[in-house]
Design a protein around this motif. Structure first.
Motif, PDB file in Angstrom:
ATOM      1  N   ALA A 174       0.805  -1.224   0.000  1.00 14.96           N
ATOM      2  CA  ALA A 174       0.000   0.000   0.000  1.00 14.96           C
ATOM      3  C   ALA A 174       0.836   1.272   0.000  1.00 14.96           C
ATOM      4  O   ALA A 174       0.313   2.345   0.272  1.00 14.96           O
ATOM      5  CB  ALA A 174      -0.931  -0.014   1.204  1.00 14.96           C
ATOM      6  N   ALA A 175       2.128   1.157  -0.311  1.00 16.59           N
ATOM      7  CA  ALA A 175       3.008   2.333  -0.319  1.00 16.59           C
ATOM      8  C   ALA A 175       3.932   2.257  -1.533  1.00 16.59           C
ATOM      9  O   ALA A 175       4.135   1.187  -2.102  1.00 16.59           O
ATOM     10  CB  ALA A 175       3.841   2.374   0.961  1.00 16.59           C
ATOM     11  N   ASP A 176       4.468   3.407  -1.913  1.00 18.73           N
ATOM     12  CA  ASP A 176       5.484   3.410  -2.972  1.00 18.73           C
ATOM     13  C   ASP A 176       6.723   2.674  -2.478  1.00 18.73           C
ATOM     14  O   ASP A 176       7.055   2.726  -1.291  1.00 18.73           O
ATOM     15  CB  ASP A 176       5.883   4.839  -3.336  1.00 18.73           C
ATOM     16  CG  ASP A 176       4.787   5.606  -4.063  1.00 18.73           C
ATOM     17  OD1 ASP A 176       3.827   4.987  -4.554  1.00 18.73           O
ATOM     18  OD2 ASP A 176       4.910   6.848  -4.143  1.00 18.73           O
ATOM     19  N   GLU A 177       7.398   1.978  -3.404  1.00 19.44           N
ATOM     20  CA  GLU A 177       8.620   1.257  -3.048  1.00 19.44           C
ATOM     21  C   GLU A 177       9.735   1.693  -3.993  1.00 19.44           C
ATOM     22  O   GLU A 177       9.618   1.546  -5.204  1.00 19.44           O
ATOM     23  CB  GLU A 177       8.406  -0.249  -3.136  1.00 19.44           C
ATOM     24  CG  GLU A 177       9.597  -1.039  -2.659  1.00 19.44           C
ATOM     25  CD  GLU A 177       9.279  -2.501  -2.389  1.00 19.44           C
ATOM     26  OE1 GLU A 177      10.129  -3.342  -2.714  1.00 19.44           O
ATOM     27  OE2 GLU A 177       8.194  -2.796  -1.849  1.00 19.44           O
ATOM     28  N   LEU A 178      10.782   2.243  -3.431  1.00 21.37           N
ATOM     29  CA  LEU A 178      11.943   2.692  -4.195  1.00 21.37           C
ATOM     30  C   LEU A 178      12.986   1.583  -4.175  1.00 21.37           C
ATOM     31  O   LEU A 178      13.430   1.160  -3.110  1.00 21.37           O
ATOM     32  CB  LEU A 178      12.521   3.972  -3.585  1.00 21.37           C
ATOM     33  CG  LEU A 178      13.778   4.543  -4.219  1.00 21.37           C
ATOM     34  CD1 LEU A 178      13.532   4.945  -5.668  1.00 21.37           C
ATOM     35  CD2 LEU A 178      14.274   5.730  -3.413  1.00 21.37           C
ATOM     36  N   TRP A 179      13.370   1.100  -5.351  1.00 23.82           N
ATOM     37  CA  TRP A 179      14.387   0.049  -5.487  1.00 23.82           C
ATOM     38  C   TRP A 179      15.726   0.702  -5.787  1.00 23.82           C
ATOM     39  O   TRP A 179      15.814   1.627  -6.590  1.00 23.82           O
ATOM     40  CB  TRP A 179      14.019  -0.886  -6.636  1.00 23.82           C
ATOM     41  CG  TRP A 179      12.938  -1.855  -6.288  1.00 23.82           C
ATOM     42  CD1 TRP A 179      11.635  -1.577  -6.000  1.00 23.82           C
ATOM     43  CD2 TRP A 179      13.081  -3.268  -6.205  1.00 23.82           C
ATOM     44  NE1 TRP A 179      10.948  -2.724  -5.734  1.00 23.82           N
ATOM     45  CE2 TRP A 179      11.820  -3.786  -5.866  1.00 23.82           C
ATOM     46  CE3 TRP A 179      14.137  -4.141  -6.392  1.00 23.82           C
ATOM     47  CZ2 TRP A 179      11.595  -5.144  -5.703  1.00 23.82           C
ATOM     48  CZ3 TRP A 179      13.910  -5.497  -6.243  1.00 23.82           C
ATOM     49  CH2 TRP A 179      12.647  -5.986  -5.896  1.00 23.82           C
ATOM     50  N   HIS A 180      16.779   0.196  -5.153  1.00 28.80           N
ATOM     51  CA  HIS A 180      18.139   0.712  -5.323  1.00 28.80           C
ATOM     52  C   HIS A 180      19.032  -0.406  -5.834  1.00 28.80           C
ATOM     53  O   HIS A 180      19.022  -1.505  -5.280  1.00 28.80           O
ATOM     54  CB  HIS A 180      18.736   1.173  -3.980  1.00 28.80           C
ATOM     55  CG  HIS A 180      17.822   1.995  -3.154  1.00 28.80           C
ATOM     56  ND1 HIS A 180      17.749   3.367  -3.274  1.00 28.80           N
ATOM     57  CD2 HIS A 180      16.929   1.655  -2.188  1.00 28.80           C
ATOM     58  CE1 HIS A 180      16.857   3.826  -2.406  1.00 28.80           C
ATOM     59  NE2 HIS A 180      16.349   2.808  -1.743  1.00 28.80           N
ATOM     60  N   VAL A 187       8.283   1.772  -7.736  1.00 22.89           N
ATOM     61  CA  VAL A 187       7.071   1.015  -8.017  1.00 22.89           C
ATOM     62  C   VAL A 187       5.955   1.699  -7.239  1.00 22.89           C
ATOM     63  O   VAL A 187       6.064   1.903  -6.031  1.00 22.89           O
ATOM     64  CB  VAL A 187       7.212  -0.462  -7.581  1.00 22.89           C
ATOM     65  CG1 VAL A 187       5.897  -1.192  -7.743  1.00 22.89           C
ATOM     66  CG2 VAL A 187       8.326  -1.148  -8.370  1.00 22.89           C
ATOM     67  N   LYS A 188       4.904   2.060  -7.941  1.00 27.23           N
ATOM     68  CA  LYS A 188       3.821   2.826  -7.327  1.00 27.23           C
ATOM     69  C   LYS A 188       2.976   1.967  -6.378  1.00 27.23           C
ATOM     70  O   LYS A 188       2.760   0.778  -6.617  1.00 27.23           O
ATOM     71  CB  LYS A 188       2.951   3.427  -8.414  1.00 27.23           C
ATOM     72  CG  LYS A 188       3.730   4.375  -9.317  1.00 27.23           C
ATOM     73  CD  LYS A 188       2.848   5.432  -9.882  1.00 27.23           C
ATOM     74  CE  LYS A 188       3.543   6.405 -10.795  1.00 27.23           C
ATOM     75  NZ  LYS A 188       4.921   6.558 -10.765  1.00 27.23           N
ATOM     76  N   ALA A 189       2.493   2.601  -5.339  1.00 21.96           N
ATOM     77  CA  ALA A 189       1.637   1.942  -4.347  1.00 21.96           C
ATOM     78  C   ALA A 189       0.477   1.235  -5.031  1.00 21.96           C
ATOM     79  O   ALA A 189      -0.164   1.789  -5.924  1.00 21.96           O
ATOM     80  CB  ALA A 189       1.101   2.977  -3.354  1.00 21.96           C
ATOM     81  N   GLY A 190       0.234  -0.005  -4.617  1.00 26.52           N
ATOM     82  CA  GLY A 190      -0.894  -0.768  -5.139  1.00 26.52           C
ATOM     83  C   GLY A 190      -0.640  -1.508  -6.431  1.00 26.52           C
ATOM     84  O   GLY A 190      -1.471  -2.319  -6.840  1.00 26.52           O
ATOM     85  N   SER A 191       0.486  -1.258  -7.100  1.00 20.52           N
ATOM     86  CA  SER A 191       0.819  -2.000  -8.320  1.00 20.52           C
ATOM     87  C   SER A 191       1.296  -3.398  -7.954  1.00 20.52           C
ATOM     88  O   SER A 191       1.945  -3.590  -6.928  1.00 20.52           O
ATOM     89  CB  SER A 191       1.946  -1.304  -9.091  1.00 20.52           C
ATOM     90  OG  SER A 191       1.547  -0.080  -9.628  1.00 20.52           O
ATOM     91  N   TRP A 192       0.987  -4.363  -8.798  1.00 22.66           N
ATOM     92  CA  TRP A 192       1.553  -5.698  -8.639  1.00 22.66           C
ATOM     93  C   TRP A 192       2.965  -5.665  -9.197  1.00 22.66           C
ATOM     94  O   TRP A 192       3.198  -5.091 -10.263  1.00 22.66           O
ATOM     95  CB  TRP A 192       0.727  -6.727  -9.405  1.00 22.66           C
ATOM     96  CG  TRP A 192      -0.615  -6.979  -8.812  1.00 22.66           C
ATOM     97  CD1 TRP A 192      -1.815  -6.508  -9.258  1.00 22.66           C
ATOM     98  CD2 TRP A 192      -0.904  -7.770  -7.656  1.00 22.66           C
ATOM     99  NE1 TRP A 192      -2.826  -6.949  -8.454  1.00 22.66           N
ATOM    100  CE2 TRP A 192      -2.295  -7.735  -7.457  1.00 22.66           C
ATOM    101  CE3 TRP A 192      -0.121  -8.498  -6.764  1.00 22.66           C
ATOM    102  CZ2 TRP A 192      -2.927  -8.402  -6.415  1.00 22.66           C
ATOM    103  CZ3 TRP A 192      -0.741  -9.171  -5.722  1.00 22.66           C
ATOM    104  CH2 TRP A 192      -2.127  -9.119  -5.555  1.00 22.66           C
ATOM    105  N   PHE A 193       3.921  -6.289  -8.500  1.00 16.94           N
ATOM    106  CA  PHE A 193       5.285  -6.302  -9.026  1.00 16.94           C
ATOM    107  C   PHE A 193       6.046  -7.541  -8.579  1.00 16.94           C
ATOM    108  O   PHE A 193       5.736  -8.162  -7.561  1.00 16.94           O
ATOM    109  CB  PHE A 193       6.039  -5.018  -8.673  1.00 16.94           C
ATOM    110  CG  PHE A 193       6.268  -4.771  -7.212  1.00 16.94           C
ATOM    111  CD1 PHE A 193       7.504  -4.994  -6.646  1.00 16.94           C
ATOM    112  CD2 PHE A 193       5.256  -4.277  -6.407  1.00 16.94           C
ATOM    113  CE1 PHE A 193       7.736  -4.750  -5.300  1.00 16.94           C
ATOM    114  CE2 PHE A 193       5.470  -4.020  -5.068  1.00 16.94           C
ATOM    115  CZ  PHE A 193       6.712  -4.259  -4.507  1.00 16.94           C
ATOM    116  N   ALA A 194       7.025  -7.895  -9.413  1.00 15.78           N
ATOM    117  CA  ALA A 194       7.897  -9.045  -9.170  1.00 15.78           C
ATOM    118  C   ALA A 194       9.253  -8.697  -9.749  1.00 15.78           C
ATOM    119  O   ALA A 194       9.386  -7.754 -10.540  1.00 15.78           O
ATOM    120  CB  ALA A 194       7.336 -10.289  -9.848  1.00 15.78           C
TER     121      ALA A 194
END
Length: 113
Positions: free
Chosen positions: A13-19, A56-63
């Motif tokens: 439910a939150a934005d996730e910043l990948w590094h 990755v925006k909040a609520g998006s499905w990601f892998a």
């Protein structure tokens, strides 16, 4: 993340910043709310379309998984506001395929249940 490993489709439910920190490129697949597939390539070579960070925006499905030909990649994530397991949802394979059949092959490959 080493070759052969993956982070299964999930959403929070939150934005996730990948590094990206070190090693070989890693690919993060994001299915937006509209169903559009966005492919983020993390790595150290901008000339090859790689970046050191992506959101990755909040609520998006990601892998994610190591890019083809990669041995491993060292990455980290920052979540804002802070991560809470109560906001974590692991994708159920067939339900996600029904919702986004155009991405069925990718979903089946990067889900566990």
């Amino acid at each position: 993340m080493a070759r052969g490993q993956f982070s299964a489709f999930h959403r929070i439910a939150a934005d996730e910043l990948w590094h990206f920190y070190y090693g070989d490129p890693l690919v993060v697949y994001e299915i937006s709310h509209s169903g559009r597939l966005v492919t983020h390539r993390l790595g150290a070579d901008p000339a090859k379309g790689e970046s050191f960070q992506t959101v990755v925006k909040a609520g998006s499905w990601f892998a994610s998984e190591p890019a083809q030909g990669s041995e491993y990649g060292l990455v980290g994530c920052t979540v804002a506001p802070g991560f809470d397991f109560a906001d974590f949802e692991l994708a159920e394979r067939e339900g996600l395929v029904q919702q986004y059949p155009e991405h069925g092959e990718l979903i089946r490959r990067l889900t566990r249940v």
